[in-house]
Design a protein around this motif. Structure first.
Motif, short mmCIF file in Angstrom:
data_model
loop_
_atom_site.label_atom_id
_atom_site.label_comp_id
_atom_site.label_asym_id
_atom_site.label_seq_id
_atom_site.Cartn_x
_atom_site.Cartn_y
_atom_site.Cartn_z
N UNK A 167 0.83 -1.21 0.00
CA UNK A 167 0.00 0.00 0.00
C UNK A 167 0.86 1.26 0.00
N UNK A 168 0.47 2.21 -0.84
CA UNK A 168 1.03 3.56 -0.79
C UNK A 168 -0.01 4.46 -0.14
N UNK A 169 0.36 5.14 0.92
CA UNK A 169 -0.56 5.96 1.71
C UNK A 169 -0.32 7.43 1.36
N UNK A 170 -1.34 8.09 0.81
CA UNK A 170 -1.21 9.48 0.36
C UNK A 170 -2.20 10.36 1.13
N UNK A 175 -10.97 5.40 -9.70
CA UNK A 175 -10.91 4.87 -8.34
C UNK A 175 -11.77 3.62 -8.22
N UNK A 176 -11.33 2.70 -7.36
CA UNK A 176 -12.08 1.45 -7.15
C UNK A 176 -12.86 1.46 -5.84
N UNK A 177 -12.54 2.41 -4.97
CA UNK A 177 -13.22 2.48 -3.68
C UNK A 177 -13.27 3.91 -3.17
N UNK A 178 -14.17 4.14 -2.22
CA UNK A 178 -14.34 5.49 -1.67
C UNK A 178 -14.81 5.35 -0.24
N UNK A 179 -14.05 5.90 0.70
CA UNK A 179 -14.45 5.87 2.10
C UNK A 179 -14.26 7.26 2.71
N UNK A 180 -15.02 7.54 3.74
CA UNK A 180 -14.88 8.82 4.43
C UNK A 180 -13.80 8.72 5.50
N UNK A 221 2.76 10.31 -7.27
CA UNK A 221 2.96 9.83 -8.64
C UNK A 221 4.36 9.23 -8.80
N UNK A 222 5.35 9.87 -8.20
CA UNK A 222 6.72 9.38 -8.30
C UNK A 222 6.88 8.03 -7.60
N UNK A 223 6.34 7.92 -6.39
CA UNK A 223 6.49 6.68 -5.64
C UNK A 223 5.66 5.55 -6.24
N UNK A 224 4.51 5.91 -6.81
CA UNK A 224 3.71 4.88 -7.47
C UNK A 224 4.47 4.29 -8.65
N UNK A 225 5.19 5.14 -9.37
CA UNK A 225 5.96 4.69 -10.53
C UNK A 225 7.15 3.82 -10.08
N UNK A 226 7.80 4.22 -9.00
CA UNK A 226 9.01 3.51 -8.56
C UNK A 226 8.70 2.21 -7.82
N UNK A 238 0.03 3.19 -14.16
CA UNK A 238 -0.07 2.51 -12.87
C UNK A 238 -1.27 1.58 -12.86
N UNK A 239 -1.06 0.37 -12.35
CA UNK A 239 -2.14 -0.61 -12.25
C UNK A 239 -2.65 -0.72 -10.82
N UNK A 240 -2.19 0.18 -9.95
CA UNK A 240 -2.62 0.16 -8.55
C UNK A 240 -4.11 0.49 -8.44
#
Length: 212
Positions: free
Chosen positions: A5-8, A99-104, A41-46, A75-77
């Motif tokens: 997981x990448x946490x943004x 997006x595949x999901x949405x939470x508050x 974006x950078x970390x998702x690519x790396x 990105x396929x994340x």
């Protein structure tokens, strides 16, 4: 299999709380954190994470633009949107962006783990608040689709009613009798299921027939 997981999230304390929640799960690993879209974006690519938990209110780009940017870079994340809002505009725009999901954020403590596991498995996920908002939108859309269409003359009469004109003035402008105006008024109310001038006016404003 461990879900990477990448946490943004731009608020450090919120990000730390989310990270601590995920750290308790043996099948989830936070591989990186970011506080803005450029870093994300950078970390998702790396790092090619499996899931990106993405705050939709970042300081440089919003979540919609960031999600679209992820897709543009290949990105396929799977993206789980994280927001303080359940407004259907935010939800639908994030879904359109990919997006595949949405939470508050208020539900993140209990729903985040479920969301990550669901989207990693190829499913969509919405926290109960968002699911309720989407269901209400679908119901409202269905009711609107069932609303009988107004004829051209009926729309003209409705517009003039909403602008505050009385039946005699409407009759004069449209070159019809007052009795005909009243017939149109009754038909409009019956078709729309409305009962007062105020309700007719709100409908006309909502439909863009008159300015609010």
């Amino acid at each position: 299999m461990t879900i990477r997981v990448l946490l943004v999230e731009d608020h450090r304390m919120v990000r730390e709380a989310l990270r601590d929640t995920l750290a308790r799960e043996t099948d989830i690993e936070v591989v990186a954190e970011a506080g803005d879209a450029a870093s994300a974006l950078e970390q998702a690519r790396e790092l090619t994470p499996d899931v990106i938990v993405l705050d939709i209110a970042l300081p440089d780009l919003n979540g919609i633009e960031t999600t679209a940017g992820l897709r543009d870079t290949g990105s396929r994340a799977k993206v789980v949107a994280l927001s303080a809002y359940t407004d259907k505009r935010f939800v639908t725009e994030m879904l359109r962006a990919g997006a595949a999901g949405y939470i508050t954020k208020s539900a993140a403590g209990t729903e985040l783990v479920r969301a990550i596991r669901s989207v990693a498995a190829g499913q969509s996920y919405f926290c109960p608040e968002v699911a309720t908002a989407l269901a209400a939108e679908v119901r409202n859309s269905g009711r609107e689709a069932e609303t009988p269409r107004l004829g051209r003359r009926e729309r003209e009469v409705l517009r003039l009613i909403a602008e505050g004109h009385r039946s005699a003035a409407i009759a004069e402008q449209l070159h019809i009798s007052v009795a005909t105006v009243e017939v149109h008024r009754r038909n409009i109310m019956r078709k729309l299921g409305l009962h007062t001038v105020a309700e007719l006016t709100r409908y006309a404003v909502r439909e863009g027939m008159v300015s609010p």
